[in-house]
Each structure stands twice: as C-alpha cells, then as structure tokens.
Design an enzyme around this catalytic site. Sequence first.
Site, PDB file in Angstrom:
ATOM      1  N   GLU A 186       0.399  -0.476  -4.724  1.00  0.00           N
ATOM      2  CA  GLU A 186      -0.736   0.437  -4.906  1.00  0.00           C
ATOM      3  C   GLU A 186      -0.218   1.857  -4.745  1.00  0.00           C
ATOM      4  O   GLU A 186       0.704   2.104  -3.954  1.00  0.00           O
ATOM      5  CB  GLU A 186      -1.807   0.138  -3.845  1.00  0.00           C
ATOM      6  CG  GLU A 186      -3.086   0.934  -3.983  1.00  0.00           C
ATOM      7  CD  GLU A 186      -3.170   2.199  -3.132  1.00  0.00           C
ATOM      8  OE1 GLU A 186      -4.208   2.877  -3.191  1.00  0.00           O
ATOM      9  OE2 GLU A 186      -2.188   2.545  -2.415  1.00  0.00           O
ATOM     10  N   GLU A 228      -4.553   3.792  -8.072  1.00  0.00           N
ATOM     11  CA  GLU A 228      -5.828   4.310  -7.560  1.00  0.00           C
ATOM     12  C   GLU A 228      -5.974   5.740  -8.059  1.00  0.00           C
ATOM     13  O   GLU A 228      -5.161   6.611  -7.738  1.00  0.00           O
ATOM     14  CB  GLU A 228      -5.888   4.280  -6.029  1.00  0.00           C
ATOM     15  CG  GLU A 228      -7.250   4.785  -5.584  1.00  0.00           C
ATOM     16  CD  GLU A 228      -7.408   5.005  -4.083  1.00  0.00           C
ATOM     17  OE1 GLU A 228      -6.626   4.466  -3.277  1.00  0.00           O
ATOM     18  OE2 GLU A 228      -8.344   5.758  -3.742  1.00  0.00           O
ATOM     19  N   HIS A 267       0.834  -1.207   0.000  1.00  0.00           N
ATOM     20  CA  HIS A 267       0.000   0.000   0.000  1.00  0.00           C
ATOM     21  C   HIS A 267       0.871   1.260   0.000  1.00  0.00           C
ATOM     22  O   HIS A 267       1.717   1.420   0.880  1.00  0.00           O
ATOM     23  CB  HIS A 267      -0.858  -0.045   1.277  1.00  0.00           C
ATOM     24  CG  HIS A 267      -1.917   0.993   1.366  1.00  0.00           C
ATOM     25  ND1 HIS A 267      -2.159   1.692   2.527  1.00  0.00           N
ATOM     26  CD2 HIS A 267      -2.821   1.442   0.461  1.00  0.00           C
ATOM     27  CE1 HIS A 267      -3.179   2.510   2.344  1.00  0.00           C
ATOM     28  NE2 HIS A 267      -3.597   2.396   1.099  1.00  0.00           N
ATOM     29  N   HIS A 311      -1.830  11.218  -1.915  1.00  0.00           N
ATOM     30  CA  HIS A 311      -3.091  10.669  -1.407  1.00  0.00           C
ATOM     31  C   HIS A 311      -4.132  11.748  -1.160  1.00  0.00           C
ATOM     32  O   HIS A 311      -5.263  11.686  -1.657  1.00  0.00           O
ATOM     33  CB  HIS A 311      -2.827   9.888  -0.118  1.00  0.00           C
ATOM     34  CG  HIS A 311      -4.068   9.283   0.464  1.00  0.00           C
ATOM     35  ND1 HIS A 311      -4.934   9.978   1.286  1.00  0.00           N
ATOM     36  CD2 HIS A 311      -4.611   8.046   0.314  1.00  0.00           C
ATOM     37  CE1 HIS A 311      -5.947   9.196   1.628  1.00  0.00           C
ATOM     38  NE2 HIS A 311      -5.775   8.021   1.055  1.00  0.00           N
TER      39      HIS A 311
HETATM   40  O1  G3P Z   1      -6.556   1.358  -2.962  1.00  0.00           O
HETATM   41  C1  G3P Z   1      -6.811   0.876  -1.687  1.00  0.00           C
HETATM   42  C2  G3P Z   1      -6.660   1.935  -0.635  1.00  0.00           C
HETATM   43  O2  G3P Z   1      -5.510   2.693  -0.903  1.00  0.00           O
HETATM   44  C3  G3P Z   1      -7.860   2.826  -0.570  1.00  0.00           C
HETATM   45  O3  G3P Z   1      -7.834   3.757   0.462  1.00  0.00           O
HETATM   46  O4  G3P Z   1      -7.455   5.980   1.423  1.00  0.00           O
HETATM   47  O5  G3P Z   1      -5.623   4.318   1.451  1.00  0.00           O
HETATM   48  O6  G3P Z   1      -6.296   5.411  -0.680  1.00  0.00           O
HETATM   49  P1  G3P Z   1      -6.762   4.900   0.662  1.00  0.00           P
HETATM   50 MG    MG Z   2      -5.045   4.384  -2.106  1.00  0.00          MG
END
Ligand code: G3P
Ligand code: MG
Length: 252
Positions: free
Chosen positions: A42, A117, A15, A57
């Site tokens: 990700e 994302e 992540h 983010h």
């Molecule tokens: O893509 C999965 C996850 O990253 C979604 O939530 O807020 O961490 O971008 P966030």
């Molecule tokens: Mg994310």
Amino acid sequence: MQAAPHWPLPFWIAHRGAGKLAPENTLAAFRLGAQHGYRAFECDVKLSSEGIPFLLHDATLERTSNGQGVAGDLPWGELARLDAGSWHSRAYAGEPLPTLEALARFVLANRYGFNIEIKPTPGQALLTGKVVGREVLRLWGGSGFAPLFSSFEPEALQGAKEAAPEILRGLLLDSLREGWLNEAQALGCAAVITNYRLMDEATVGSIHAAGMKALVYTVNDAEAAQALIARGVDGIITDAVDRFSPAQEPHQ
Ligand code: G3P
Ligand code: MG
C-alpha cells in the site's frame, strides 16, 4: 461482454512499504518489505504543484522529510531534492521522495500487487483522482497487471473512475457512516477497506453480500489478525512485516 477485472492483491499487504521499519512511502521501504517476503504494498499518493503524482502520506512535509509546508504547493523539482529518510534513521539519510512512476518500475518489474491510496492535498480530490487514474493507465497499461485504487475521499474515487474506469477501486472507511455501503456501490467499488476495529462479522457479511471484497487496515496484532481471518476478511494491510509472514494465504 468484457470479463470482470482480475482482483489484483494477495491477502497480506505491506503498509507504506515496510510499516515503521523504514521511512514510509520511500523506495527503500518497499525494497525492505519485499525482503520480508511481501508481494503487495500500500502507498499514499498526491500531486506536486504541476500535477506529478508522488508518494507522501501527510499534506505537509515536516513529519517525514526535511521540507516545510504543504507538499502540493511545491513543484516536483523542489520535492525531488528533499531528504525523506533522515527523520527515520541515519541509515536512510538522503532517501528521496519517489514519484508514482518510480514505484511503478519497481512494482511492475517484480510483478507485485499494489494498492494506491489516493491521498489528495485538501481541496484537490477530484483532480488528484483523475490525474492518478491517467498516470496508472500510462504506466500499467498493457502490462497485464493493475493496481487497486483506494481513498477515504469519494470524490477522489470518482475522479479515478472517470479517468480509468477499468482499474478497480476500494472505499476506505474510518467510521461506518450512514449509507456507506450504497456509497461504495455508487462508486462502482470492488472493495471496502475499513479500520480493522469496524470489521465485525455482520460488516464482512454485508460487504460480501454486495459482491465486494472486505479488507482492513492497519493490523499489527496477531490476535486481531486471527479474529479478522476467522470473520472472512479478504486482505490485511499491516505495518508488522517482520512479524506476519505473507507466505500463506489464509483462505486457501
Ligand atoms: O490504505 C490504508 C491505510 O493506509 C489508511 O490510512 O492514514 O495509514 O493512510 P493511512
Ligand atoms: Mg495509506
């Protein structure tokens, strides 16, 4: 007839690069995640004011850089000068925000899996999906590899679908709202990616019955991971790159 695109990700996905061990969404984080053995990542992507896709983010700069205000209001020339590492620790002082292009070089050279994302600045979902779609075709086209798009925003996935229909898409969900499965199908998604607390056996079953992959975020607890593996999920997005070994694919 064209063959269905190949699913581009292994089971374990780091992540934001390396979770919390390095400044999220910086090249340093992806390098650290790779040092922990991860082969898929990700990241969160949005647009600068002139439409250059880059990694961040939040909509605003304060939490993860020394900048201020809405990131998407600034041109890339200003964003590129920011320090996106000092907020995390002195070891990463001066680490820059990366463009999607910079990450593409790293990911392609190493043949890593990549989940982009699409995280639009509020009000820019469709545009961001289209621009990121075009950029991915430019950067990954002809490589034989492709990332997976995901977004909480259906409009962003719609934009990506219009610009780059052949790149697989996943709908992100933090609640199982009315009609979520139809929504994913209408967007031609190959996956549904939920908050892991939502992914019970019935939900995995519905996603699989619809011909899609079932993935979860953000799993950092070993017991939760085991339970999700037993339910048959197809992938886990984790911060815990120092605790979960990506060497073994659970369903092989
Ligand atoms: O893509 C999965 C996850 O990253 C979604 O939530 O807020 O961490 O971008 P966030
Ligand atoms: Mg994310």
